[in-house]
Design a protein around this motif. Structure first.
Motif, PDB file in Angstrom:
ATOM      1  N   MET A 100      -2.496   5.959   3.526  1.00  0.00           N
ATOM      2  CA  MET A 100      -2.899   4.722   2.868  1.00  0.00           C
ATOM      3  C   MET A 100      -2.173   4.498   1.547  1.00  0.00           C
ATOM      4  O   MET A 100      -2.567   3.677   0.736  1.00  0.00           O
ATOM      5  CB  MET A 100      -4.418   4.698   2.644  1.00  0.00           C
ATOM      6  N   ASN A 101      -1.112   5.246   1.332  1.00  0.00           N
ATOM      7  CA  ASN A 101      -0.275   5.057   0.147  1.00  0.00           C
ATOM      8  C   ASN A 101       1.052   4.454   0.559  1.00  0.00           C
ATOM      9  O   ASN A 101       1.396   3.334   0.177  1.00  0.00           O
ATOM     10  CB  ASN A 101      -0.081   6.388  -0.577  1.00  0.00           C
ATOM     11  N   GLU A 102       1.789   5.176   1.386  1.00  0.00           N
ATOM     12  CA  GLU A 102       3.066   4.691   1.890  1.00  0.00           C
ATOM     13  C   GLU A 102       2.892   3.857   3.154  1.00  0.00           C
ATOM     14  O   GLU A 102       3.547   2.828   3.327  1.00  0.00           O
ATOM     15  CB  GLU A 102       3.980   5.892   2.159  1.00  0.00           C
ATOM     16  N   ILE A 103       2.013   4.308   4.040  1.00  0.00           N
ATOM     17  CA  ILE A 103       1.732   3.592   5.291  1.00  0.00           C
ATOM     18  C   ILE A 103       0.252   3.202   5.283  1.00  0.00           C
ATOM     19  O   ILE A 103      -0.631   4.057   5.137  1.00  0.00           O
ATOM     20  CB  ILE A 103       2.038   4.469   6.521  1.00  0.00           C
ATOM     21  N   ILE A 104      -0.023   1.911   5.444  1.00  0.00           N
ATOM     22  CA  ILE A 104      -1.399   1.431   5.335  1.00  0.00           C
ATOM     23  C   ILE A 104      -1.988   0.959   6.660  1.00  0.00           C
ATOM     24  O   ILE A 104      -3.175   0.625   6.713  1.00  0.00           O
ATOM     25  CB  ILE A 104      -1.490   0.292   4.293  1.00  0.00           C
ATOM     26  N   ASN A 105      -1.205   0.942   7.708  1.00  0.00           N
ATOM     27  CA  ASN A 105      -1.710   0.449   8.981  1.00  0.00           C
ATOM     28  C   ASN A 105      -0.761   0.855  10.103  1.00  0.00           C
ATOM     29  O   ASN A 105       0.428   1.118   9.849  1.00  0.00           O
ATOM     30  CB  ASN A 105      -1.831  -1.075   8.953  1.00  0.00           C
ATOM     31  N   CYS A 106      -1.255   0.923  11.321  1.00  0.00           N
ATOM     32  CA  CYS A 106      -0.396   1.145  12.476  1.00  0.00           C
ATOM     33  C   CYS A 106      -1.078   0.590  13.705  1.00  0.00           C
ATOM     34  O   CYS A 106      -2.308   0.464  13.749  1.00  0.00           O
ATOM     35  CB  CYS A 106      -0.050   2.622  12.658  1.00  0.00           C
TER      36      CYS A 106
END
Length: 268
Positions: A191-197
């Motif tokens: 949830m810092n660099e990647i927030i969703n997938c």
């Protein structure tokens, strides 16, 4: 149903739709870059035998003459230094390089991630660090971005892209294959660099990926299981144009492929 955005929880549930991009909100990701290092080594001279009056083995020539050690020719070292400094020798390309993986679910949809540091979505992956292989970078970036280390298969495509603004780039896309439910359930986002997938149909990747990214993803997906080896792309188009039609989309003539390269880290 929109993709989840819960810290530390899986956000890739089958049947979900892609959430809209946040418009580039979030901190910028630090770019990784590397260089080329030249190493010169010394080669010991052949040792003379005692019969011809030689001195210390590997040091003196016949009759105790001066040492015969051989080192790399200075002009070779000077040429490398001159080239590094841009003062001589032929120009050498120094492309940035990135690696990523395509993961699929049982419905043939591809896993995309939503970074916080740029608008839009991408495939899991990122820049290759100095001294790191493309495959190792792919494995590392997948773990960093979605928190799992599933088996990753062979190279699907390498894509060359370049323009006057961002320079040369090489993008490596590996086959992550089918990501079973057991692996999907273990996905964890920082949830810092990647927030969703989320998984999305290949027919819809053009709606959430930049044009070059979508072209590359479709070409790589088209090569899965074709047994022709890895495909070579330029700006997302298979080269040469006479590649087998079953190997993925074939691009227009080279004269028409002048689109700008995308400078985003994953390049996927």
């Amino acid at each position: 149903m929109t993709a989840l955005r819960v810290p530390g929880l899986t956000a890739s549930m089958p049947g979900q739709t892609l959430a809209p991009a946040p418009g580039g909100e979030g901190g910028a990701r630090a770019a990784r870059s590397g260089g080329v290092v030249g190493v010169a080594g010394a080669v010991a001279g052949e040792a003379p035998s005692a019969a011809n009056g030689g001195g210390a083995p590997g040091r003196a020539g016949p009759g105790g003459a001066a040492p015969t050690d051989v080192v790399a020719q200075p002009e070779a070292v000077d040429w490398l230094k001159a080239t590094e400094n841009g003062n001589g020798g032929p120009p050498m390309a120094r492309p940035r390089a990135a690696a990523g993986a395509l993961f699929f679910d049982e419905e043939g949809r591809v896993l995309l991630v939503e970074p916080s540091y740029k608008p839009g979505w991408d495939i899991p992956g990122g820049f290759i660090e100095p001294g790191e292989s493309p495959y190792a970078a792919c494995v590392r970036e997948v773990e960093e971005e979605i928190g799992i280390v599933p088996p990753i298969g062979p190279l699907l495509v390498v894509d060359w892209a370049s323009d006057g603004r961002v320079g040369d780039m090489l993008l490596f896309v590996f086959d992550g294959g089918l990501l079973p439910t057991a692996w999907r359930d273990r996905i964890r986002l920082d949830m810092n660099e990647i927030i969703n997938c989320a998984f999305t149909p290949l027919s819809e990747v053009g709606e959430v990926l930049p044009v070059l990214h979508a072209r590359r993803v479709r070409a790589a997906a088209g090569l899965r299981g074709q047994h022709h080896g890895a495909g070579y792309l330029e700006h997302g188009y298979l080269v040469p144009a006479e590649s087998p039609p079953t190997a993925g989309p074939v691009g227009p003539p080279a004269s028409a492929r002048s689109g700008a390269a995308d400078s985003r880290p994953n390049g996927g």
